[in-house]
Design a protein around this motif. Structure first.
Motif, short mmCIF file in Angstrom:
data_model
loop_
_atom_site.label_atom_id
_atom_site.label_comp_id
_atom_site.label_asym_id
_atom_site.label_seq_id
_atom_site.Cartn_x
_atom_site.Cartn_y
_atom_site.Cartn_z
N GLY A 64 -3.99 10.29 6.99
CA GLY A 64 -5.37 10.76 7.07
C GLY A 64 -5.45 12.28 7.11
N VAL A 65 -4.53 12.89 7.87
CA VAL A 65 -4.49 14.36 7.93
C VAL A 65 -4.17 14.93 6.55
N LEU A 66 -3.23 14.31 5.85
CA LEU A 66 -2.85 14.78 4.51
C LEU A 66 -4.01 14.66 3.53
N VAL A 67 -4.70 13.54 3.56
CA VAL A 67 -5.86 13.35 2.67
C VAL A 67 -6.92 14.41 2.94
N GLY A 68 -7.22 14.64 4.22
CA GLY A 68 -8.21 15.65 4.57
C GLY A 68 -7.75 17.06 4.21
N PHE B 203 0.81 -1.21 0.00
CA PHE B 203 0.00 0.00 0.00
C PHE B 203 0.85 1.27 0.00
N SER B 204 2.15 1.12 0.25
CA SER B 204 3.03 2.30 0.15
C SER B 204 3.30 2.66 -1.30
N ILE B 205 3.11 1.70 -2.20
CA ILE B 205 3.43 1.93 -3.61
C ILE B 205 2.55 3.01 -4.24
N PRO B 206 1.20 2.96 -4.09
CA PRO B 206 0.39 4.04 -4.67
C PRO B 206 0.68 5.40 -4.05
N LEU C 193 -4.30 8.35 -2.52
CA LEU C 193 -3.95 8.41 -1.10
C LEU C 193 -5.09 7.90 -0.23
N LEU C 194 -6.33 8.22 -0.61
CA LEU C 194 -7.49 7.76 0.15
C LEU C 194 -7.63 6.25 0.08
N VAL C 195 -7.43 5.68 -1.11
CA VAL C 195 -7.48 4.21 -1.25
C VAL C 195 -6.41 3.56 -0.39
N ALA C 196 -5.20 4.11 -0.43
CA ALA C 196 -4.11 3.56 0.39
C ALA C 196 -4.43 3.69 1.88
N LEU C 197 -5.04 4.82 2.27
CA LEU C 197 -5.39 5.03 3.67
C LEU C 197 -6.39 3.99 4.15
N ILE C 198 -7.44 3.78 3.36
CA ILE C 198 -8.45 2.78 3.74
C ILE C 198 -7.83 1.40 3.84
#
Length: 269
Positions: free
Chosen positions: A86-90, A18-21, A234-239
């Protein structure tokens, strides 16, 4: 127990994937012409992705070789990185929430206003010393010269769906009333609209409207499009990381419970 170790290791291996995306999103941003002149989001995303990769590898090693302290470090560090992600995505979503183009009569392209964008983004281009570096970079790109190759007739140009940066930097604002000669050369009207962007337009190919607020707005509109695309990855990776983290915590807890129960049985017998 080896099977349990392998399960925990495999879970952590997925976390590495998940670090790749995340890293890919940062690298993709650096390849975008506008983003290459406005270096702000790329490196934080890449660095965060690399940290998640390294922590995931630590968890992978701790899971396969049953290094308890390394797994504890992995859980703490990964939780902190998930919070940061999560903070970065938001943050990306919030600063790109505002800023849309305005339609113009008899034009397919949109015009952009600097006041429509978030205060954070406006401050990044408002200071003259910052913008001078950005405009110098933009003037060396093919963003505007390419338009002269694509359009020779005024009506074709007016019917074109220009990118925000092209609409804002390569031509004078529509309200100024300039007359089309080619995509980057326009004849000034007898009386100019009282607007600084109208006064700053120049047919000098190294100047054009690079000093205009419309150019700054066009750049931010382009950034908004690219940042929102990156934010999806980033959101997909976060989830995915949240799900994997929860599964990993449960697997580790079950493993430790089994260890305690096994030691209790051995002591009892």
């Amino acid at each position: 127990m080896p099977l349990r170790n392998n399960i925990i290791g495999c879970i952590n291996f997925i976390a590495v994937l998940f670090s790749i995306p995340i890293i890919g999103a940062g690298i993709w941003l650096t390849t975008r012409t506008v983003n290459s002149c406005f270096m702000l989001l790329q490196w934080p995303v890449i660095i965060l992705g690399i940290l998640i990769l390294l922590v995931g590898l630590a968890g992978l090693i701790g899971g396969f070789w049953r290094i308890t302290w390394l797994l504890v470090v992995y859980l703490i560090a990964m939780l902190a990185l998930i919070v940061l992600l999560g903070v970065l995505v938001g943050f990306i979503y919030m600063v790109t929430l505002r800023g849309s183009g305005h339609p113009q009569p008899s034009r397919a392209y949109l015009e952009y206003s600097l006041e429509d964008f978030s205060g954070f983004l406006r401050r990044r281009v408002h200071r003259s010393y910052k913008w001078e570096r950005i405009r110098s970079c933009l003037s060396t790109t093919s963003i505007c010269p390419d338009l002269n190759q694509r359009f020779t007739l005024a009506q074709d140009f007016f019917n074109a769906y220009l990118s925000p940066i092209q609409s804002g930097c390569c031509k004078p604002p529509t309200k100024c009333g300039y007359t089309f000669v080619n995509a980057t050369y326009w004849i000034s009207p007898i009386s100019l609209h009282v607007d600084m962007d109208c006064l700053q337009w120049s047919n000098d190919q190294n100047t054009l409207c690079y000093g205009c607020n419309s150019c700054k707005a066009g750049l931010l509109a382009n950034l908004k499009i690219d940042w929102l695309k990156a934010d999806i990855f980033l959101l997909v990776a976060l989830i995915g990381l949240i799900i994997i983290y929860i599964i990993g915590c449960c697997a580790l807890r079950n493993s430790r419970t089994e260890d305690i129960f096994r030691k209790y049985k051995q002591g009892y017998t």
